[in-house]
Design a protein around this motif. Structure first.
Motif, PDB file in Angstrom:
ATOM      1  N   LEU A 242      -9.267  44.794  -6.897  1.00 36.81           N
ATOM      2  CA  LEU A 242      -8.740  45.327  -8.150  1.00 36.81           C
ATOM      3  C   LEU A 242      -8.723  46.854  -8.141  1.00 36.81           C
ATOM      4  O   LEU A 242      -7.825  47.473  -8.720  1.00 36.81           O
ATOM      5  CB  LEU A 242      -9.562  44.809  -9.330  1.00 36.81           C
ATOM      6  CG  LEU A 242      -9.477  43.299  -9.584  1.00 36.81           C
ATOM      7  CD1 LEU A 242     -10.244  42.921 -10.846  1.00 36.81           C
ATOM      8  CD2 LEU A 242      -8.029  42.829  -9.687  1.00 36.81           C
ATOM      9  N   ALA A 299      -5.719  36.963  -6.728  1.00 36.24           N
ATOM     10  CA  ALA A 299      -6.142  38.177  -7.436  1.00 36.24           C
ATOM     11  C   ALA A 299      -5.313  39.399  -7.059  1.00 36.24           C
ATOM     12  O   ALA A 299      -5.101  40.295  -7.893  1.00 36.24           O
ATOM     13  CB  ALA A 299      -7.617  38.459  -7.160  1.00 36.24           C
ATOM     14  N   LEU A 303      -2.838  38.860 -12.010  1.00 35.90           N
ATOM     15  CA  LEU A 303      -4.033  39.027 -12.834  1.00 35.90           C
ATOM     16  C   LEU A 303      -4.226  37.856 -13.787  1.00 35.90           C
ATOM     17  O   LEU A 303      -5.356  37.516 -14.153  1.00 35.90           O
ATOM     18  CB  LEU A 303      -3.942  40.334 -13.621  1.00 35.90           C
ATOM     19  CG  LEU A 303      -3.895  41.621 -12.786  1.00 35.90           C
ATOM     20  CD1 LEU A 303      -3.818  42.843 -13.696  1.00 35.90           C
ATOM     21  CD2 LEU A 303      -5.108  41.715 -11.870  1.00 35.90           C
TER      22      LEU A 303
END
Length: 390
Positions: A242, A299, A303
Motif C-alpha cells: 500500500l 491488494a 482496494l
C-alpha cells in the motif's frame, strides 16, 4: 494448590465496559508499529527487510510476559498487578518514543510487549468475576475491546504519524496508560480470592502440568499459533504494497476499520461457545480465514477486494480466538490466569513468526508469496480442525 471460587459473581456492565476499554488501550501498544514500519525504517536508516523485527521483538516480549507474568494473576492481588503493569507500560512507551538508535528501539519495544500482557490478566479476571453461565459472553465482550484496540491502533497510529511523526504515537499512548492506571486504581475491585499459598516456582510448574494434562488447552493453543501466524503475516506486510501505491499512514490505517466486523463477531462467538457450538464455530471461521486470502491477493490492484478480505480475515481470527478462550476457561475455572498465559504464548509466537516471515517473503518474492504462505497456514488450521472430528 488450587483454590475454589467462594464468591458470588460481581462483574457489572460498567466494569465489563471499563475492562474492554483498558484492554483496547493496552493491546494497541503492540500493534501501533505495523502502519509505521516504513517511517521507522527511514528515521533509523534500517533496511526494509529488517524492519519487521520491530513487530517480532514486541511479540517476543509479549510471549515472555504471557509465560512468566500472566500466571502471577493466580498468585498475587490482580488489582495491584494490573496497575503496576500499566505504569511500567507508560515508561517503556516513553523510552520507545525517544529512541534514536535501532538497538534502543528494539529493547524498548520488547518491554512494551512484555507489559502489554496486562490485557490477559484483565481477561482472566473477567472470567473469574463473571457468572459461569455467562462467562463466554463476558469474555467475548472484553475481547471485543481487544479487537477494537488492535484495529483502531493502526488507524490512530497512522493519523498521529501523518501530523506529528511516529514518535508522537508512543508518547501519546504513554500519557493514556498513566490515565488508565489512575482510573483502574479507583474502579476495579481487589482480588476476591484468598491468597494462593505457593511459591512462584510451584506456580510455574503447575502451568506446565496444566498444559500436559488439559487436551482442550493443547488443541486450542495450536489453533492460536496457526491463526495468529496468518493474522500477523497480513497485518505486518500490508503496509508495504500500500505504501508503494503512495497511500498515506492515515489511508493505510483506515483498512483497520474495515475489520470492525471481527470485533462484532467476538462477543457472538463467546455466546455460541456458551451454547455448545464452539467446535462448529471454529470450523466455519477457519474456512473463511482460508478463503479470505483470495481477495487479499488483489491488494496491489483493488482496494475494494482488499477491504473485503480484511473483513473476512478479522472476523474469522477473532471468532476462533474468542471460542478458544471461552472453552479453556470453562475447562479450568480454578486456574484462569495460568491457562490463558499458556494459551496466549502460542498466540504471541504465531504473531512474532508471522511478522518476520511476511516481511522476508515480501522483500524477496513480493505480495503474492505472502498471500500463498498465509493461505497455506490457514489451511493447516482447517485441516487440523477436520482431523479432530474423526
Amino acid at each position: 494448590m488450587e483454590r475454589m471460587m467462594a464468591i458470588k459473581p460481581i462483574l457489572t456492565p460498567w466494569l465489563t465496559f471499563l475492562f474492554s476499554v483498558a484492554c483496547a488501550c493496552s493491546v494497541a501498544n503492540v500493534y501501533f508499529a505495523q502502519p509505521l514500519l516504513e517511517s521507522m525504517a527511514d528515521s533509523l536508516n534500517v533496511q526494509p527487510g529488517l524492519i519487521g523485527m520491530v513487530v517480532t521483538v514486541t511479540q517476543t516480549g509479549y510471549a515472555v510476559g504471557l509465560f512468566f507474568l500472566v500466571p502471577l494473576g493466580d498468585l498475587l492481588n490482580r488489582k495491584k498487578l494490573i496497575i503496576a503493569q500499566a505504569l511500567l507500560s507508560a515508561l517503556a512507551l516513553i523510552i520507545a518514543g525517544f529512541s534514536w538508535h535501532w538497538a534502543s528501539l528494539l529493547a524498548a519495544m520488547f518491554f512494551v510487549g512484555l507489559m502489554a500482557v496486562v490485557v490477559q490478566v484483565i481477561v482472566a479476571y473477567t472470567a473469574l468475576l463473571a457468572a459461569p453461565q455467562r462467562r463466554g459472553k463476558a469474555v467475548g465482550t472484553v475481547t471485543s475491546g481487544v479487537v477494537l484496540g488492535i484495529l483502531l491502533a493502526r488507524f490512530i497510529a497512522g493519523l498521529i504519524a501523518d501530523f506529528s511523526g511516529w514518535r508522537a504515537v508512543y508518547l501519546s499512548s504513554a500519557c493514556l496508560m498513566l490515565i488508565m492506571a489512575a482510573v483502574l486504581g479507583k474502579a476495579i475491585p481487589a482480588t476476591p480470592l484468598a491468597p494462593l499459598k505457593a511459591s512462584y516456582r510451584t506456580l510455574m510448574l503447575s502451568l506446565i502440568r496444566l498444559f500436559i494434562a488439559d487436551a482442550t488447552l493443547r488443541v486450542r493453543s495450536v489453533f492460536a499459533l496457526l491463526i495468529f501466524t496468518a493474522f500477523s503475516m497480513f497485518w505486518t506486510s500490508m503496509v508495504l504494497p500500500l505504501s508503494e501505491r503512495s497511500l498515506s499512514h492515515t489511508q493505510i490505517g483506515l483498512f483497520g476499520l474495515a475489520g470492525i466486523a471481527g470485533a462484532l463477531a467476538a462477543s457472538k462467538a463467546g455466546l455460541w461457545a456458551d451454547q455448545g457450538m464452539g467446535h462448529r464455530t471454529t470450523g466455519i471461521a477457519l474456512a473463511l480465514l482460508t478463503f479470505s486470502w483470495l481477495p487479499i491477493a488483489f491488494a496491489e490492484t483493488s482496494l475494494l477486494l482488499l477491504a473485503l478480505g480484511v473483513i473476512l480475515l478479522d472476523f474469522a481470527v477473532q471468532a476462533v480466538h474468542v471460542t478458544n478462550q471461552s472453552l479453556i476457561f470453562a475447562a479450568r475455572p480454578d486456574a484462569q490466569s495460568r491457562v490463558v498465559g499458556a494459551y496466549m504464548c502460542f498466540y504471541s509466537l504465531g504473531s512474532a513468526s508471522g511478522a518476520i516471515i511476511a516481511t522476508q517473503l515480501y522483500a524477496h518474492w513480493g505480495w503474492h508469496a505472502v498471500c500463498l504462505a498465509g493461505a497455506a497456514v490457514s489451511a493447516m488450521a482447517l485441516i487440523l480442525w477436520r482431523w479432530l472430528q474423526k
